[in-house]
Design a protein around this motif. Structure first.
Motif, PDB file in Angstrom:
ATOM      1  N   ALA A  65      -7.429   7.952   3.472  1.00 41.47           N
ATOM      2  CA  ALA A  65      -9.162   7.025   3.577  1.00 41.47           C
ATOM      3  C   ALA A  65      -8.086   5.279   3.089  1.00 41.47           C
ATOM      4  CB  ALA A  65      -9.710   7.538   1.522  1.00 41.47           C
ATOM      5  N   SER A  66      -7.087   5.523   2.906  1.00 38.60           N
ATOM      6  CA  SER A  66      -6.278   4.169   2.783  1.00 38.60           C
ATOM      7  C   SER A  66      -6.428   3.419   3.944  1.00 38.60           C
ATOM      8  CB  SER A  66      -5.195   4.177   2.288  1.00 38.60           C
ATOM      9  OG  SER A  66      -5.415   4.530   1.290  1.00 38.60           O
ATOM     10  N   ARG A  92      -4.383  15.650  -3.005  1.00 33.84           N
ATOM     11  CA  ARG A  92      -4.831  14.595  -3.265  1.00 33.84           C
ATOM     12  C   ARG A  92      -4.204  13.083  -2.130  1.00 33.84           C
ATOM     13  NH1 ARG A  92      -7.613  13.550  -8.190  1.00 33.84           N
ATOM     14  NH2 ARG A  92      -6.265  11.785  -8.696  1.00 33.84           N
ATOM     15  N   SER A 128       3.624  10.174  -7.604  1.00 34.46           N
ATOM     16  CA  SER A 128       4.233  10.375  -8.498  1.00 34.46           C
ATOM     17  C   SER A 128       3.039  10.354  -9.908  1.00 34.46           C
ATOM     18  CB  SER A 128       5.397   9.036  -9.036  1.00 34.46           C
ATOM     19  OG  SER A 128       6.138   8.766  -7.678  1.00 34.46           O
ATOM     20  N   HIS A 129       2.547   9.771  -9.818  1.00 31.20           N
ATOM     21  CA  HIS A 129       1.678   9.935 -11.273  1.00 31.20           C
ATOM     22  C   HIS A 129       0.996  10.967 -11.129  1.00 31.20           C
ATOM     23  CE1 HIS A 129      -0.962   8.425 -14.408  1.00 31.20           C
ATOM     24  NE2 HIS A 129      -2.434   8.789 -13.250  1.00 31.20           N
ATOM     25  N   SER A 132      -9.362   5.540  -2.681  1.00 29.09           N
ATOM     26  CA  SER A 132      -8.253   5.365  -1.969  1.00 29.09           C
ATOM     27  C   SER A 132      -6.799   3.839  -2.629  1.00 29.09           C
ATOM     28  CB  SER A 132      -7.781   5.586  -0.981  1.00 29.09           C
ATOM     29  OG  SER A 132      -8.591   4.354  -0.156  1.00 29.09           O
ATOM     30  N   SER A 133      -5.545   3.939  -1.816  1.00 24.84           N
ATOM     31  CA  SER A 133      -5.057   3.444  -2.647  1.00 24.84           C
ATOM     32  C   SER A 133      -5.474   1.887  -1.515  1.00 24.84           C
ATOM     33  CB  SER A 133      -3.314   3.437  -2.080  1.00 24.84           C
ATOM     34  OG  SER A 133      -2.945   4.274  -3.504  1.00 24.84           O
ATOM     35  N   GLY A 134      -5.422   1.968  -0.404  1.00 19.61           N
ATOM     36  CA  GLY A 134      -6.195   1.136   0.900  1.00 19.61           C
ATOM     37  C   GLY A 134      -7.593   0.052   0.428  1.00 19.61           C
ATOM     38  N   ALA A 135      -8.395   0.922  -0.215  1.00 24.59           N
ATOM     39  CA  ALA A 135      -9.118   0.183  -0.975  1.00 24.59           C
ATOM     40  C   ALA A 135      -9.085  -0.755  -1.650  1.00 24.59           C
ATOM     41  CB  ALA A 135     -10.494   1.460  -0.837  1.00 24.59           C
ATOM     42  N   ASP A 166       1.835   1.520  -2.524  1.00 23.47           N
ATOM     43  CA  ASP A 166       1.160   1.936  -4.062  1.00 23.47           C
ATOM     44  C   ASP A 166       0.867   3.541  -4.034  1.00 23.47           C
ATOM     45  OD1 ASP A 166       0.497  -0.156  -4.867  1.00 23.47           O
ATOM     46  OD2 ASP A 166      -1.080  -0.645  -4.055  1.00 23.47           O
ATOM     47  N   LEU A 167       0.908   4.183  -2.682  1.00 24.37           N
ATOM     48  CA  LEU A 167       0.994   5.402  -2.802  1.00 24.37           C
ATOM     49  C   LEU A 167       1.527   6.136  -2.945  1.00 24.37           C
ATOM     50  CD1 LEU A 167       0.087   5.327   1.107  1.00 24.37           C
ATOM     51  CD2 LEU A 167      -1.667   6.709  -0.158  1.00 24.37           C
ATOM     52  N   ASP A 168       3.368   5.740  -3.140  1.00 23.55           N
ATOM     53  CA  ASP A 168       4.185   6.965  -3.404  1.00 23.55           C
ATOM     54  C   ASP A 168       3.798   6.804  -5.273  1.00 23.55           C
ATOM     55  OD1 ASP A 168       5.582   6.671  -1.233  1.00 23.55           O
ATOM     56  OD2 ASP A 168       6.634   5.027  -1.790  1.00 23.55           O
ATOM     57  N   ASP A 169       3.076   5.682  -5.600  1.00 20.53           N
ATOM     58  CA  ASP A 169       3.156   5.166  -6.817  1.00 20.53           C
ATOM     59  C   ASP A 169       2.559   6.781  -7.392  1.00 20.53           C
ATOM     60  OD1 ASP A 169       5.024   3.326  -7.811  1.00 20.53           O
ATOM     61  OD2 ASP A 169       3.712   2.173  -7.709  1.00 20.53           O
ATOM     62  N   SER A 170       0.971   6.352  -6.791  1.00 20.36           N
ATOM     63  CA  SER A 170       0.162   7.469  -7.432  1.00 20.36           C
ATOM     64  C   SER A 170       0.479   8.578  -6.764  1.00 20.36           C
ATOM     65  CB  SER A 170      -0.797   7.270  -5.712  1.00 20.36           C
ATOM     66  OG  SER A 170      -1.968   5.968  -6.293  1.00 20.36           O
ATOM     67  N   ARG A 195      -5.132  13.321   1.065  1.00 15.92           N
ATOM     68  CA  ARG A 195      -7.047  12.501   1.495  1.00 15.92           C
ATOM     69  C   ARG A 195      -6.876  10.376   1.386  1.00 15.92           C
ATOM     70  NH1 ARG A 195     -10.955  15.601  -2.376  1.00 15.92           N
ATOM     71  NH2 ARG A 195     -10.188  13.892  -3.808  1.00 15.92           N
ATOM     72  N   ASN A 196      -5.901  10.551  -0.039  1.00 12.68           N
ATOM     73  CA  ASN A 196      -5.745   9.337   0.240  1.00 12.68           C
ATOM     74  C   ASN A 196      -4.529   8.361   1.145  1.00 12.68           C
ATOM     75  OD1 ASN A 196      -5.387   6.971  -1.839  1.00 12.68           O
ATOM     76  ND2 ASN A 196      -3.511   7.514  -3.135  1.00 12.68           N
ATOM     77  N   ARG A 235      -5.534   3.037  -9.312  1.00 13.04           N
ATOM     78  CA  ARG A 235      -5.998   3.678  -8.569  1.00 13.04           C
ATOM     79  C   ARG A 235      -6.352   4.078 -10.607  1.00 13.04           C
ATOM     80  NH1 ARG A 235      -4.683   7.788  -6.011  1.00 13.04           N
ATOM     81  NH2 ARG A 235      -6.288   9.265  -4.575  1.00 13.04           N
ATOM     82  N   ARG A 243       1.343  14.587 -13.911  1.00 13.78           N
ATOM     83  CA  ARG A 243       0.219  14.788 -15.036  1.00 13.78           C
ATOM     84  C   ARG A 243      -0.211  16.229 -14.630  1.00 13.78           C
ATOM     85  NH1 ARG A 243      -4.897  12.876 -11.472  1.00 13.78           N
ATOM     86  NH2 ARG A 243      -6.103  13.840 -13.039  1.00 13.78           N
ATOM     87  N   GLY A 301      -1.089   1.177  -7.843  1.00 13.57           N
ATOM     88  CA  GLY A 301      -0.833   2.706  -8.471  1.00 13.57           C
ATOM     89  C   GLY A 301      -1.591   2.580  -9.893  1.00 13.57           C
ATOM     90  N   ARG A 346      12.476   3.728  -3.196  1.00 14.27           N
ATOM     91  CA  ARG A 346      11.024   3.693  -3.137  1.00 14.27           C
ATOM     92  C   ARG A 346      11.467   2.626  -1.601  1.00 14.27           C
ATOM     93  NH1 ARG A 346       8.037   8.146  -5.262  1.00 14.27           N
ATOM     94  NH2 ARG A 346       8.050   7.722  -7.077  1.00 14.27           N
ATOM     95  N   VAL A 352       0.783  -1.018  -0.120  1.00 16.01           N
ATOM     96  CA  VAL A 352      -0.115   0.442  -0.222  1.00 16.01           C
ATOM     97  C   VAL A 352       0.937   1.875  -0.182  1.00 16.01           C
ATOM     98  CG1 VAL A 352      -1.711   1.062   0.804  1.00 16.01           C
ATOM     99  CG2 VAL A 352      -1.797  -1.243   1.210  1.00 16.01           C
ATOM    100  N   LEU A 353       2.339   1.507   0.801  1.00 16.95           N
ATOM    101  CA  LEU A 353       2.698   2.224   0.844  1.00 16.95           C
ATOM    102  C   LEU A 353       3.416   2.610  -0.688  1.00 16.95           C
ATOM    103  CD1 LEU A 353       4.831   1.580   4.515  1.00 16.95           C
ATOM    104  CD2 LEU A 353       3.410   3.396   3.366  1.00 16.95           C
ATOM    105  N   ARG A 368      10.789  -0.917  -1.969  1.00 19.40           N
ATOM    106  CA  ARG A 368       9.173  -1.330  -1.367  1.00 19.40           C
ATOM    107  C   ARG A 368       8.862  -2.599  -2.835  1.00 19.40           C
ATOM    108  NH1 ARG A 368       7.777   3.381   0.723  1.00 19.40           N
ATOM    109  NH2 ARG A 368       7.762   3.205   3.479  1.00 19.40           N
TER     110      ARG A 368
END
Lengths: 884, 112
Positions: free
Chosen positions: A56-57, A49, A34-35, B40-43, A28-32, A52-53, B28, A39, B25, B68, A25-26, B71
């Motif tokens: 919510a996660s 954002r 960076s994404h 959310s990434s968690g969801a 994925d948070l990093d990836d989001s 919030r992510n 999402r 953008r 990622g 990273r 998840v960490l 990870r």
């Protein structure tokens, strides 16, 4: 310029993103993040954002960990549980033993109440209810007049019945036998929906005065005394010297209302003389179709209010109630029964405490064991097992242990009470079943699950609370497992505190036993020379009762070995009923040293009571015939009461009266005419408590207790008193002829058995606490091997380190002791109050506490010393190499 | 056919669309770009975990990426069971929605 995540975002992610999937998840948070940067969003928007992510996660992950399916156990868990038991037999044995003792002890109060507070056989819905009165907190039976009114007026009851208990002599070809029975209305059998096994039950016409005397007998009596004669019906039988004929035999399971074997018709005057008049009776009925206990209560209340309007004195503070049938047999001090009493809650808490101690200790042992399994958890987590999965496994593992213990505990609870009651010679009412019931089994399973959560899941939550990489890193860093942090310290403190409380209570009980050793010098009465008997005359006429009592006393006095005879409602050393008494302060010359009302123990005594027992009065005079006149209003008090109520001033001539707890008058003023020493007004504390004596004329109380002072061994006279009673009055019944000191010892032995049980329990708990303490302390110290090695390498003083380790353990024990001692003192005091002793026994509590604390200190010092010395002996380089 | 929730369908479609590059990622971002839904990434992670338990997707841990904190990503692929459930689920919705989209659009326009 590279955009970095905000500090708040980093902090939140580090703190709240936990669990086995946290690294992904960490990532994925990093990836989001960076994404969003790629953008071309504004930096502020990217960070908003991202935050919030993260939030919510974290919420999603926590919600997922609480999802019920994440905790679903499987057969694999059960297999793993059984395998763990095999791997750690010592721990499993300790856990099983601790819980197998703790669970039945914790369940005992509710199990006992369930057994006592149950409907009669044949009345599973509780439609049979008893009707009685309560004056404040005191239960009062109905009267013949009440019964007559209720039977004809109450529409909520399909049928109403009444009975009174009696013990009668039946003649068995020259030999007499006392049999417990009841005089009862014929409707009793209809209400209880039972019929005779042989012959018939009572009918309404049997109740008519002048009708032939008939009797229904019990199955046990029929078998034991009549050889199970199938032709018993119609056989003549002398009951109390009068001719009766047997009309029926009841089935074996029927002993209504308690353990009775004889049922005779109740013959009363037509109207009973109006409400609150006539003979005292127990009244009960079956609710009519459509009626509920509440509607019956409302109807009874309305009827009582209407009747009370014309007779305010008789109904003063009187409340008519419709109650479950267990009130028929037991004089519960509350309409709500035992479970409504605060004392019951206290006992329940006290008896659950050992289970809590057992759980804490088993939890400590499991924590010690679980910490060595942190590498196993880390590997399982790495292989994809979620936290819920691991917790489920630990829970199921321990549930296997807890269920074995629960099974053993339930077997004990099923087997022991009946054996214990038999050993103590106690016969319970026929409708009580001491065996297991569904509610007890359900409670036991709930307790087992609670124990599993407390003893296994809580430590496992602690062990699995970190993310996978943290666990793996820690596992790599220290082979001896995860560091335990502050939790063991807190548990050790709680453990020691609870152990001190348990020791304190046991010490208090032991002190009480010491304080109540039977001794002839306690009350100045030669208890071993006095034969106590109960005389009951099954007659409602005062004159008949007086004649029988007088004749029996005269015959006893005519016996050559008898030195003196007197009677009372309670004799020295027996439990005297308690009342609240208030002192007339207006008439006081000086203020009373203590404010009333005073809880006193009372007895009604024959006017020659103190003379016959050779107890000289300390002040004033004894009773004489003047005190028996109507409105005389005189009493004699004991020195304890005189001292407490009047201090050093003279008690003679002062006035007291019965009062409610808020000092409202509940009776007329009574004048103190004499003061007497301690004669013992309570079975367990003969030398304590306030006593007040009222004069008693012959015939005014039935039954009465007689004290027969015998020159020689009183037990020799015991068989003769039956003959003398029958000679005095054929229907008079003598029960329980036992020397006064033996009657007292019965209660004392019961107390001693309780102390023995408590001591055993405390010993088990102490050894459990000690072993848990040893395990946890030695584990904590052994985890510091690497640190100790480095410090020694850097030149630290070895003994300084040893002292430091020991000081920490002693401090934890010390805090536990300080926390536990006040509770120990308070609880032991409460417990002693509950058992009617009054006052604590600080010496015994203190001694027990010192002993317990010493044991704990010794154990913790050994637990610290052994691993510390081992760590100190290791060469610094070896320690580093070993743990590195 | 196992019941699939809306989020599960969105994620399964994203996994199917992304092929070998389906990690949290990317999933999402794909959902947000194609549907406008921000999840959310968690969801996404917990939903994928559940789908993996039901064997509708299969996960594999990728190689750690420098920079990273070491990870790794976790990549997912649709299993045949997942593809079948998603197909059936979407077919059911399409059958129900058949001919209704224009009316729904008109209703929404009236209300706005």
């Amino acid at each position: 310029m590279t955009l970095h995540r905000s500090r708040l975002g980093q902090l939140l992610a580090a703190v709240f993103i936990r669990g086995s999937d946290a690294p992904f998840v960490l990532r994925d948070l990093d990836d989001s993040f960076s994404h969003d940067v790629a953008r071309g969003l504004a930096p502020a928007e990217v960070r908003r954002r991202d935050l919030r992510n993260i939030v919510a996660s974290a919420a999603s992950i926590w919600a997922e960990s609480l999802r019920p399916s994440a905790w679903r156990p499987s057969l694999v868990d059960v297999r793993l549980g059984l395998r763990t038991i095999g791997r750690t037999p010592a721990l499993s044995l300790v856990a099983v033993c601790a819980l197998a003792i703790g669970i039945p002890v914790g369940l005992a109060p509710m199990h006992a109440v369930d057994a006592l507070e149950r409907p009669l056989p044949g009345d599973p819905d509780g439609r049979v209810r008893t009707l009685c009165y309560w004056r404040d907190t005191v239960h009062e039976h109905a009267t013949a007049g009440d019964y007559s009114l209720w039977r004809t007026s109450l529409r909520s009851f399909g049928a109403v019945a009444a009975y009174r208990q009696t013990t009668v002599n039946i003649d068995l070809g020259g030999a007499g036998l006392s049999v417990p029975g009841i005089e009862t209305s014929a409707s009793t059998f209809d209400i209880l929906r039972t019929s005779a096994m042989l012959g018939r039950v009572l009918r309404a016409e049997d109740e008519t005065p002048g009708a032939p005397g008939v009797v229904v007998i019990g199955h046990d009596l029929w078998r034991a005394q009549f050889g199970a004669d199938p032709n018993i019906v119609g056989r003549p039988l002398l009951v109390g010297g009068a001719p009766f004929s047997v009309i029926g035999v009841m089935p074996q399971a029927f002993r209504f209302p308690s353990s009775h074997q004889l049922w005779m018709p109740l013959r009363l005057p037509d109207d009973g003389g109006g409400p609150r008049s006539g003979a005292s009776l127990v009244v009960f009925g079956r609710l009519a179709d459509g009626a509920t206990p509440d509607s019956a209560q409302a109807e009874l209340q309305t009827l009582t209010s209407a009747v009370a309007a014309g007779n305010r004195d008789a109904f003063d503070r009187l409340r008519a109630t419709v109650l479950p049938t267990w009130h028929l047999t037991f004089g519960f001090p509350s309409p709500g029964g035992l479970r409504a009493l605060p004392e019951f809650t206290l006992i329940q808490v006290l008896l659950l405490a050992p289970l809590l101690v057992a759980c804490v200790n088993v939890g400590l042992l499991i924590l010690a064991q679980t910490s060595t399994r942190s590498s196993e958890f880390a590997v399982r987590t790495a292989l994809g097992a979620g936290r819920g999965r691991i917790l489920t496994q630990v829970f199921v593992e321990f549930m296997v242990v807890a269920l074995i213990a629960t099974g053993a505990g339930l077997l004990i609870l099923d087997w022991l009470p009946a054996r214990l009651l038999t050993a103590l010679g106690i016969t319970l009412p026929y409708w009580i079943e001491t065996g297991l019931n569904a509610a007890t089994v359900v409670r036991a399973l709930a307790l087992a699950a609670g124990c599993a959560v407390l003893a296994a899941v809580v430590p496992a939550i602690r062990m699995t609370g970190r993310s996978i990489d943290a666990n793996i890193k820690r596992t790599r860093a220290s082979r001896s497992g995860t560091r335990l942090g502050g939790l063991p310290g807190a548990l050790i403190v709680i453990d020691v505190a609870v152990a001190v409380v348990a020791i304190g209570v046991a010490g208090g009980l032991w002190g009480k036993v010491q304080a109540t050793q039977p001794s002839e010098s306690i009350d100045g009465v030669r208890a071993e020379q006095i034969l106590s008997v109960t005389l009951e005359v099954p007659s409602i006429g005062r004159q008949q009762v007086a004649r029988a009592q007088s004749a029996f006393v005269e015959r006893l006095r005519g016996e050559p070995d008898v030195r003196a005879v007197t009677f009372a409602t309670a004799l020295p050393r027996m439990d005297h009923p308690s009342r609240l008494m208030d002192v007339d302060l207006d008439a006081a010359v000086d203020a009373a040293p203590a404010a009333g009302p005073f809880k006193v123990r009372t007895a009604r005594i024959a006017i020659d009571y103190f003379d016959q027992l050779e107890q000289p009065l300390v002040a004033g005079r004894g009773f004489d015939s003047r005190d028996l006149e109507d409105g005389a209003g005189t009493i004699i008090v004991n020195t304890t009461f005189a001292q407490r109520a009047f201090g050093s001033s003279n008690a003679i001539g002062r006035r007291v009266r019965e009062a409610t707890p808020d000092r409202a008058p509940a009776g007329p003023w009574l004048e103190i005419v004499g003061v007497v020493g301690h004669l013992g007004v309570h079975a367990l504390t003969p030398s304590q408590d306030d006593g007040v004596y009222f004069p008693l004329a012959e015939g005014d109380a039935n039954p009465v207790r007689l004290a027969i002072w015998v020159r020689d061994d009183p037990s020799v006279l015991a068989p003769r008193v039956h003959e003398l009673a029958r000679a005095a009055a054929p229907d008079a019944v003598v029960a329980m002829p036992v020397p006064l000191d033996e009657m007292f010892e019965g209660d004392w032995y019961l107390l001693r058995a309780a102390v023995l049980g408590a001591a055993l329990l405390v010993a088990v708990l102490l050894s459990l606490a000690a072993s848990a303490l040893y395990a946890i302390l030695s584990l904590v110290v052994s985890q510091r091997t690497r640190e100790i090695g480095i410090r020694v390498a850097l030149g630290a003083n070895r003994w300084g380190i040893a002292r430091e380790v020991a000081t920490r353990a002693v401090l934890q024990i010390g805090v536990g002791v300080l926390l536990g001692l006040p509770f120990a003192a308070a609880l032991s005091y409460e417990f002693l109050e509950l058992t009617g002793a009054g006052g604590s026994v600080p010496g015994a509590v203190a001694m027990a506490s010192v002993l317990g604390v010493s044991v704990m200190l010794l154990v913790s010092l050994v637990a610290c010393t052994v691993p510390t010395l081992r760590a100190l002996r290791i060469a610094p380089m070896d320690a580093l190499r070993k743990e590195g | 056919m196992g019941h699939l929730g809306e989020l599960e369908q969105l994620i399964l479609f994203a996994v199917a669309a992304l092929g070998d590059d389906a990690y949290g990622g990317a999933i999402r971002a794909h959902i947000e770009e194609r549907s406008g839904r921000v999840v959310s990434s968690g969801a996404i992670s917990t939903t994928l975990g559940r789908l993996e338990e039901r064997r509708l997707v299969i996960g594999r841990v990728g190689a750690p990426v420098p920079g990273r904190a070491g990870r790794p990503r976790k990549y997912y692929a649709l299993t045949p069971a997942g593809a079948r459930d998603l197909h059936e689920s979407y077919t059911a919705i399409r059958a129900l929605a058949g001919g209704l989209l224009q009316r729904l659009h008109a209703l929404a326009e009236e209300g706005s």
